[in-house]
Design an enzyme around this catalytic site. Structure first.
Site, short mmCIF file in Angstrom:
data_model
loop_
_atom_site.label_atom_id
_atom_site.label_comp_id
_atom_site.label_asym_id
_atom_site.label_seq_id
_atom_site.Cartn_x
_atom_site.Cartn_y
_atom_site.Cartn_z
N ARG A 91 0.88 -1.18 0.00
CA ARG A 91 0.00 0.00 0.00
C ARG A 91 0.91 1.21 0.00
NH1 ARG A 91 -5.15 1.41 3.76
NH2 ARG A 91 -6.01 0.04 2.15
N HIS A 108 -7.64 0.99 -6.08
CA HIS A 108 -7.77 0.08 -4.93
C HIS A 108 -8.45 -1.21 -5.43
CE1 HIS A 108 -7.77 -1.30 -0.95
NE2 HIS A 108 -8.66 -0.50 -0.38
N GLN A 127 -10.15 -3.95 -3.10
CA GLN A 127 -11.43 -3.53 -2.54
C GLN A 127 -12.57 -3.83 -3.50
OE1 GLN A 127 -12.15 -1.94 0.57
NE2 GLN A 127 -14.16 -2.61 -0.12
N ASP A 139 -17.56 6.93 -0.63
CA ASP A 139 -16.29 6.77 0.09
C ASP A 139 -16.01 8.08 0.81
OD1 ASP A 139 -13.80 5.86 0.95
OD2 ASP A 139 -12.82 6.09 -1.00
N CYS A 196 -16.34 1.35 1.27
CA CYS A 196 -15.17 0.50 1.54
C CYS A 196 -14.70 0.59 2.99
CB CYS A 196 -14.04 0.85 0.57
SG CYS A 196 -13.38 2.52 0.82
N ARG A 236 -13.18 -8.80 1.89
CA ARG A 236 -11.78 -8.49 1.58
C ARG A 236 -10.93 -9.74 1.83
NH1 ARG A 236 -9.93 -3.29 1.81
NH2 ARG A 236 -8.03 -4.25 0.99
#
Ligand code: CP
Ligand code: NVA
Length: 301
Positions: free
Chosen positions: A107, A134, A137, A218, A259, A287
């Site tokens: 990340r 991402h 996700q 988000d 998310c 996830r």
């Protein structure tokens, strides 16, 4: 090298296999204590490095647990603890780490860091979020949608808010999984031009969500955004909050996703997050399953 760098850089047939494999692995673990390993331990004897240059709750824990359930081991590293933050090149770091571990999840901030890591690593590299995307996700999100509603193909998905990195992966997924994606948000926070053609824009949120099967939002301020932009972004995005009034315009059985982490009562109200449309905690759980399938795909096990 089968890296998992983005939805659009992965073959759509492989994406489908990953989703189906994730669902099968989830079913196989039904009712088991989280800490017990899977019957099948395809990662036995394997070591996975999990590198974080930004904070994380879900990505960190779900990758760690997922690797262990599959019989492997992990090493969780923060960017600042490594020489990565002190001048050693990404290329040299990638070559060195490849001598110790079997796969790398990273990340990071710049996409260039991820791509350089992938170019110079001799082992698979997985994107655990960059400023631009991402993908892990969105694999979990597609899995979650299909678990609740069946095939996502042809579904109407509406994103309300900031045209950010998570939206970008939704746009890539719209093409790969053939669903219809609408963006509603202020022009100043439009998705990056590279995504043009993958979604349509409807500025009025009430009009945008009409007939939606899935409404997604988000955070209004991502980890890579300057905190100084917070107030301006809140002012721009306030009208795009996902609340009961907005959800009422979607289909009666529409799902709501986020998310997480969420800022409750900013981008979405608690009423929606905890309400009947919301599948946010299934999304978080998935996830784990989706990433286990991604690891199996990358390692060919
Ligand atoms: N959704 C997500 O990636 O959460 P974390 O930042 O907690 O990993
Ligand atoms: N858009 C958010 C997602 C966090 C999981 C961020 O980049 O901070």
């Amino acid at each position: 090298m089968p890296h998992f760098l983005d939805i659009h850089s992965t073959d759509p047939a492989d994406l489908r296999t990953i989703i189906d494999s994730a669902a099968a692995m989830k079913t196989a673990r039904d009712g088991r204590p989280r800490g017990t390993p899977d019957d099948d331990r395809p990662l036995a004897g394997r070591m996975v490095a999990l590198i974080f240059e930004k904070p994380s709750t879900r990505t960190r824990i779900s990758f760690d647990v997922g690797v262990r359930q599959m019989g492997g081991e992990t090493m969780v590293l923060s960017g600042t603890d490594m020489q990565l933050g002190h001048g050693e090149t990404i290329a040299d770091t990638a070559r060195v780490i490849s001598r110790y571990v079997d796969a790398i999840m990273i990340r990071t901030f710049e996409e260039a860091t991820l791509l350089e890591m992938a170019e110079f690593a001799d082992v698979p590299v997985i994107n655990g979020l960059t400023n631009r995307s991402h993908p892990c996700q969105i694999m979990a999100d597609v899995m979650t949608y299909e678990e609740h509603r069946g095939p996502i193909r042809g579904a109407k998905v509406v994103w309300s808010g900031d045209g950010n990195n998570v939206f970008a992966s939704f746009a890539h997924a719209a093409q790969a999984f053939d669903f219809d994606l609408t963006f509603t948000g202020p022009e100043t926070l439009d998705p990056e031009p590279a995504l043009d053609g993958l979604y349509r824009t409807v500025r009025d949120p009430m009009q945008a969500v009409e007939g939606a099967d899935l409404v997604v939002t988000d955070t209004w301020v991502s980890m890579h955004d300057p905190q100084s932009a917070r107030e301006r972004r809140h002012n721009q995005l306030r009208g795009y909050q996902v609340n009961a009034e907005l959800m009422a315009r979607a289909k009666p059985d529409a799902l709501f996703m986020h998310c997480l982490p969420a800022h409750r009562d900013d981008e979405a109200t608690s009423e929606v997050m905890d309400g009947p449309h919301s599948v946010i905690f299934d999304e978080a759980e998935n996830r784990l399953h989706a990433q286990k399938a991604i690891l199996r795909h990358c390692l060919g096990v």
